[in-house]
Design an enzyme around this catalytic site. Structure first.
Site, PDB file in Angstrom:
ATOM      1  N   ASP A 115      33.517  47.183  49.768  1.00 23.10           N
ATOM      2  CA  ASP A 115      34.609  46.985  50.103  1.00 23.10           C
ATOM      3  C   ASP A 115      35.548  48.294  50.076  1.00 23.10           C
ATOM      4  O   ASP A 115      35.795  48.948  49.091  1.00 23.10           O
ATOM      5  CB  ASP A 115      35.363  45.822  48.962  1.00 23.10           C
ATOM      6  CG  ASP A 115      36.701  45.602  49.504  1.00 23.10           C
ATOM      7  OD1 ASP A 115      37.504  46.335  50.005  1.00 23.10           O
ATOM      8  OD2 ASP A 115      37.216  44.330  49.004  1.00 23.10           O
TER       9      ASP A 115
ATOM     10  N   PHE B 202      38.864  43.972  42.989  1.00 20.75           N
ATOM     11  CA  PHE B 202      39.902  43.005  43.687  1.00 20.75           C
ATOM     12  C   PHE B 202      39.400  43.031  45.122  1.00 20.75           C
ATOM     13  O   PHE B 202      38.833  44.135  45.844  1.00 20.75           O
ATOM     14  CB  PHE B 202      41.238  43.527  43.782  1.00 20.75           C
ATOM     15  CG  PHE B 202      42.336  42.610  44.590  1.00 20.75           C
ATOM     16  CD1 PHE B 202      42.523  41.883  44.329  1.00 20.75           C
ATOM     17  CD2 PHE B 202      42.566  43.049  45.943  1.00 20.75           C
ATOM     18  CE1 PHE B 202      43.597  40.792  44.760  1.00 20.75           C
ATOM     19  CE2 PHE B 202      43.397  42.430  46.684  1.00 20.75           C
ATOM     20  CZ  PHE B 202      44.079  41.288  46.392  1.00 20.75           C
TER      21      PHE B 202
ATOM     22  N   LYS C 269      43.418  47.720  55.526  1.00 13.27           N
ATOM     23  CA  LYS C 269      44.744  48.376  55.093  1.00 13.27           C
ATOM     24  C   LYS C 269      44.990  49.575  56.169  1.00 13.27           C
ATOM     25  O   LYS C 269      45.520  49.390  57.095  1.00 13.27           O
ATOM     26  CB  LYS C 269      44.424  49.006  53.758  1.00 13.27           C
ATOM     27  CG  LYS C 269      44.819  47.916  52.772  1.00 13.27           C
ATOM     28  CD  LYS C 269      45.237  48.203  51.274  1.00 13.27           C
ATOM     29  CE  LYS C 269      45.677  47.016  50.508  1.00 13.27           C
ATOM     30  NZ  LYS C 269      44.505  46.052  49.898  1.00 13.27           N
TER      31      LYS C 269
END
Ligand SMILES: *Cc1c(COP(=O)(O)O)cnc(C)c1O
Length: 402
Positions: free
Chosen positions: A221, A136, A250
């Protein structure tokens, strides 16, 4: 009608149904606890998807944000400001130098920046990307094209990008897929949205080797894994490898929206003036929040705390013997409970009924990603309640099947 259900009705009537209607309306957070619109208290074991790393209402974050909002809330990138420079310098220090930073407002934008950066840096003849199945990377078109979760990608293609997917953690498949025509490999160290699925040990070092051999860029990532979540500043530090490009978001802002794309070596200077931009990227309030997060992780020794609490959580989970619980996986305060049956939604619901917020990340997996400040007592409360939660989830699933 309760306050919560009234708010949910208004939500359904006014917001696009991308998230369905979330089951709980939250109004207040204090530390690791949050309260819903009807005053019920929950232990927050998901932290807004690995975001609220300092918990809710941490005084250092509140003070930094309030002060910056009152001093200078926005400049745009037409002007230099202190917080952005400070934060970039801090991040460069944490990743080990020889790097430069581009700030964004979200994870997907950090990956969009990475995508443009590696295209800029790639020599002629490089035309395709490699990414991991079930990975993702975000919801905007470039990041989505690299996202291995077919269900969320396929309805929106084609993207005008040649992206080839290989199984996560499979270095043989990766070596076969990457040659001197590959622009970049995009991967996560552990796949968060797939259900906190780690790669085998040595995976990142292997990716590094394959990229070195072929000249493809290695984009890592760490949007979910970075900023302390695994007990290290960055998950890749466990393998002592450095990617060419690192993306963060995040946990970086502790609840304020900020992301970062970090380029190392020749990727630090691959963008020329005018190549990329963002009105809000590097916003002073978001940067002040991120600085408070980094300072607090240091001053409260939260990396070591996260490692210890993560081990404690894992150990205690391993002592639970329940037919619905197959085991647990992950590292630091980033774990998944593996279920023996696809009842994750029921587990999430039954946990909430008993005052615990967890996340049904996949049908067979419950994601646990609490604030990094969680205490042993709070972990103990969850462990104590878990067998009852699992019993109730099984009962609910059985009832549903009848
Ligand atoms: C959450 C996430 C993203 C996307 O971040 P947004 O802020 O939602 O755009 C990208 N990559 C990974 C690994 C993530 O966990």
């Amino acid at each position: 009608m309760t306050n919560g259900s009234h708010l949910r009705e208004r939500f359904a009537a006014s917001l696009m149904p991308t998230y369905g209607v979330p089951p709980i309306a939250l109004t207040l957070g204090r530390g690791c606890e949050v309260y819903d619109a009807d005053g019920r208290q929950y232990l927050d074991l998901i932290a807004g998807i690995a975001v609220s790393s300092l918990g809710h209402g941490h005084p250092a974050l509140v003070k930094a944000v309030a002060h910056q909002a009152a001093t200078l809330a926005h400049t745009s990138n037409l002007f230099v400001h202190e917080r952005e420079v400070q934060l970039a310098e801090r991040l460069i220090g944490l990743v080990g130098g020889d790097a430069k930073v581009f700030f964004t407002n979200s994870g997907t934008e950090a990956n969009e920046a990475a995508l443009k950066l590696v295209k800029r840096a790639a020599g002629p003849g490089r035309h395709y990307f490699v990414a991991a199945s079930h990975g993702f990377h975000g919801r905007t078109s470039g990041a989505l094209a690299l996202t291995g979760k077919e269900a969320i990608r396929e309805p929106f293609g084609p993207f005008g990008m040649d992206v080839r997917f290989v199984p996560h953690g499979d270095l043989d498949a990766l070596a076969d897929a990457v040659d001197e025509h590959c622009v970049a490999v995009f991967t996560e160290p552990t796949q968060g949205e797939a259900g906190v699925v780690p790669a085998p040990e040595g995976y990142l070092a292997g990716v590094r080797r394959i990229c070195d051999d072929t000249g493809a860029a290695f984009v890592l990532d760490e949007i979910q894994s970075g900023i302390g979540r695994t007990g290290l500043w960055f998950a890749h530090q466990a393998e002592d490898v450095r990617p060419d490009v690192l993306t963060l978001a995040k946990g970086l802002g502790g609840g304020l929206p900020i992301g970062a794309c970090v380029g190392f070596g020749r990727y630090a200077d691959a963008f020329a003036k005018g190549d990329h931009g963002s009105t809000f990227g590097g916003n002073p309030v978001a940067c002040a929040a991120a600085l408070a997060v980094l300072d607090t992780i240091e001053s409260e020794n939260l990396l070591a705390h996260t490692a210890v609490m993560g081990d404690l959580l894992a150990e205690q989970l391993d002592t639970i013997d329940h037919p619905l619980l197959a085991g647990q996986r992950g590292s630091g305060l980033w774990r998944a409970l593996e279920l023996t049956a696809p009842h994750a939604a029921h587990v999430q619901e039954q946990a909430a009924v008993r005052g615990f917020l967890v996340n049904a990340v996949a049908p067979h997996a419950i994601r646990i990603a609490p604030p990094l400040v969680i205490t042993p007592e709070q972990i103990g409360l969850f462990i104590e309640a878990l067998p009852t939660i699992l019993d109730a989830a099984e009962a609910a699933a059985t009832k549903e099947q009848q």
